[in-house]
Design a protein around this motif. Structure first.
Motif, short mmCIF file in Angstrom:
data_model
loop_
_atom_site.label_atom_id
_atom_site.label_comp_id
_atom_site.label_asym_id
_atom_site.label_seq_id
_atom_site.Cartn_x
_atom_site.Cartn_y
_atom_site.Cartn_z
N GLY A 267 -14.85 7.20 81.60
CA GLY A 267 -13.42 7.47 81.59
C GLY A 267 -13.10 8.89 82.01
O GLY A 267 -12.17 9.13 82.79
N LYS A 268 -13.85 9.84 81.48
CA LYS A 268 -13.63 11.24 81.83
C LYS A 268 -13.90 11.48 83.32
O LYS A 268 -13.22 12.28 83.97
CB LYS A 268 -14.53 12.15 80.99
CG LYS A 268 -14.21 13.63 81.11
CD LYS A 268 -15.05 14.43 80.15
CE LYS A 268 -14.63 15.91 80.18
NZ LYS A 268 -14.76 16.51 81.52
N LEU A 269 -14.89 10.80 83.86
CA LEU A 269 -15.19 10.93 85.29
C LEU A 269 -14.01 10.48 86.14
O LEU A 269 -13.66 11.13 87.14
CB LEU A 269 -16.44 10.11 85.62
CG LEU A 269 -16.88 10.07 87.09
CD1 LEU A 269 -17.27 11.47 87.57
CD2 LEU A 269 -18.03 9.10 87.28
N ILE A 270 -13.36 9.37 85.76
CA ILE A 270 -12.21 8.87 86.51
C ILE A 270 -11.05 9.86 86.46
O ILE A 270 -10.44 10.18 87.49
CB ILE A 270 -11.77 7.50 85.96
CG1 ILE A 270 -12.87 6.46 86.12
CG2 ILE A 270 -10.50 7.02 86.63
CD1 ILE A 270 -12.56 5.13 85.47
N VAL A 271 -10.75 10.36 85.28
CA VAL A 271 -9.62 11.28 85.12
C VAL A 271 -9.84 12.56 85.93
O VAL A 271 -8.94 13.02 86.65
CB VAL A 271 -9.41 11.61 83.64
CG1 VAL A 271 -8.35 12.71 83.47
CG2 VAL A 271 -8.99 10.37 82.87
N ASP A 272 -11.02 13.13 85.84
CA ASP A 272 -11.32 14.36 86.59
C ASP A 272 -11.22 14.12 88.10
O ASP A 272 -10.71 14.97 88.84
CB ASP A 272 -12.71 14.86 86.24
CG ASP A 272 -12.81 15.38 84.81
OD1 ASP A 272 -11.74 15.64 84.22
OD2 ASP A 272 -13.93 15.50 84.29
N ALA A 273 -11.68 12.97 88.56
CA ALA A 273 -11.63 12.68 90.00
C ALA A 273 -10.20 12.53 90.49
O ALA A 273 -9.85 12.99 91.58
CB ALA A 273 -12.43 11.41 90.29
N ALA A 280 -13.60 10.05 97.26
CA ALA A 280 -14.83 9.28 97.23
C ALA A 280 -15.18 8.84 95.81
O ALA A 280 -15.59 7.69 95.59
CB ALA A 280 -15.97 10.11 97.83
N VAL A 281 -15.02 9.73 94.84
CA VAL A 281 -15.35 9.40 93.45
C VAL A 281 -14.38 8.35 92.91
O VAL A 281 -14.78 7.38 92.26
CB VAL A 281 -15.34 10.66 92.57
CG1 VAL A 281 -15.58 10.29 91.11
CG2 VAL A 281 -16.40 11.64 93.04
#
Length: 313
Positions: A267-273, A280-281
């Motif tokens: 979830g954190k990866l999606i928000v940061d991207a 790309a992310v």
């Protein structure tokens, strides 16, 4: 059964195609230019143009899509524009963390929700039924962030029994891993447990009022056999559907809980991207999430057949 699975797999191809087009199109509708974000504060026009050429942002959108889709089919989800790391490596690093958390949360939800729903249906209109419904409604209504903070204050700050946050892999230290993930898993699992309880109760009430249950009771079978072998097996179909969808939601929607407990998950990866306009992310993560949802629906279809033999025809 194999024929049904084959048909479902064939249907996945156009579904994934339209999902990929939707993901790529909506991503480019977001405001902001990733080239400007990557260029920094000075934003030299020459540097911006080089970035656009390097990542193909200067080409027409159909060409960008074909290039991206060709790379995806070959197993290449691209490279993060911000940290210069392959997207697949980021997903393989973050997904197991959220997957571990989601499995624990779903286990808690099923262990609480299914027995509570069955008991509520069997004891309909009794004090136990009312108590279970009130507790289930409270679980659905309680915000995850509030419950998470309260658990941290109680078990981490006041009692000192559990760590306040962080993540430990179960392959590194199983005991420390359970201690670190039990609170966030409980936070996520309680809300789902309330939903599963209500669906299980509704399905069980319909099953208990059916003709085959009355016939089983007339044959002299014990109430336990009637409830768990005959009624419960036929009431599992909506629960399987709900469980598959909720598990997919856990994989993509545990953002607040991961933030509260400082868990470096999906979830954190999606928000940061999204905030960093890292095309790309975002595309890679959303494509993987959508594929997981579709796969879970396929598993739910298989689960129907295993739970209810009548559907095999």
């Amino acid at each position: 059964m194999l024929q049904l699975i084959g048909k479902r797999l064939i249907q996945l191809v156009p579904t994934l195609f339209f999902v990929s087009v939707l993901i790529f199109s909506l991503q480019h509708l977001l405001p902001g230019d990733p080239a400007l974000v990557m260029a920094g504060e000075e934003r030299d026009p020459v540097v911006i143009q080089q970035i656009r050429e390097q990542y193909g942002l200067d080409r027409p959108l159909p060409m960008q899509y074909l290039t991206w889709m060709g790379n995806v089919l070959s197993g290449d989800l691209g490279q993060s524009m911000r940290i210069r790391v392959p997207v697949l490596d980021l997903i393989l690093e973050k997904l197991p963390v959220t997957l571990h958390l989601a499995i624990m949360a779903m286990a808690i939800a099923l262990l609480i929700g299914v027995p509570a729903g069955v008991l509520s249906a069997v004891k309909k209109d009794s004090p136990a039924d009312y108590v279970i419904n009130v507790v289930g409604l409270a679980g659905i209504s309680t915000p995850n962030f509030w419950l998470g903070i309260m658990l941290i204050l109680l078990f981490a700050v006041n009692l000192g029994w559990l760590p306040a946050g962080g993540y430990v892999s179960p392959f590194t230290d199983l005991r420390a891993s359970i201690a670190a993930t039990i609170m966030p898993a409980f936070v996520l699992g309680t809300a789902i447990a309330g939903v599963i309880m209500r669906h299980t109760r509704s399905a069980m009430l319909q099953a208990l009022a059916s003709d085959y249950v009355r016939t089983a009771r007339a044959k002299g079978l014990s109430e336990r056999v009637v409830v768990w072998k005959h009624a419960m097996r036929n009431a599992l179909t909506p629960v399987i559907t709900l469980g598959a969808l909720e598990f997919g939601t856990l994989l993509s929607g545990a953002v607040l809980t991961e933030q509260i407990f400082s868990i470096p998950g999906f979830g954190k990866l999606i928000v940061d991207a999204v905030f960093n306009r890292d095309y790309a992310v975002v595309q890679g993560v959303v494509l993987v999430t959508a594929s997981i949802y579709i796969l879970l629906n396929l598993l739910a279809d298989i689960g129907y057949i295993l739970a209810n033999p009548r559907l095999r025809s």
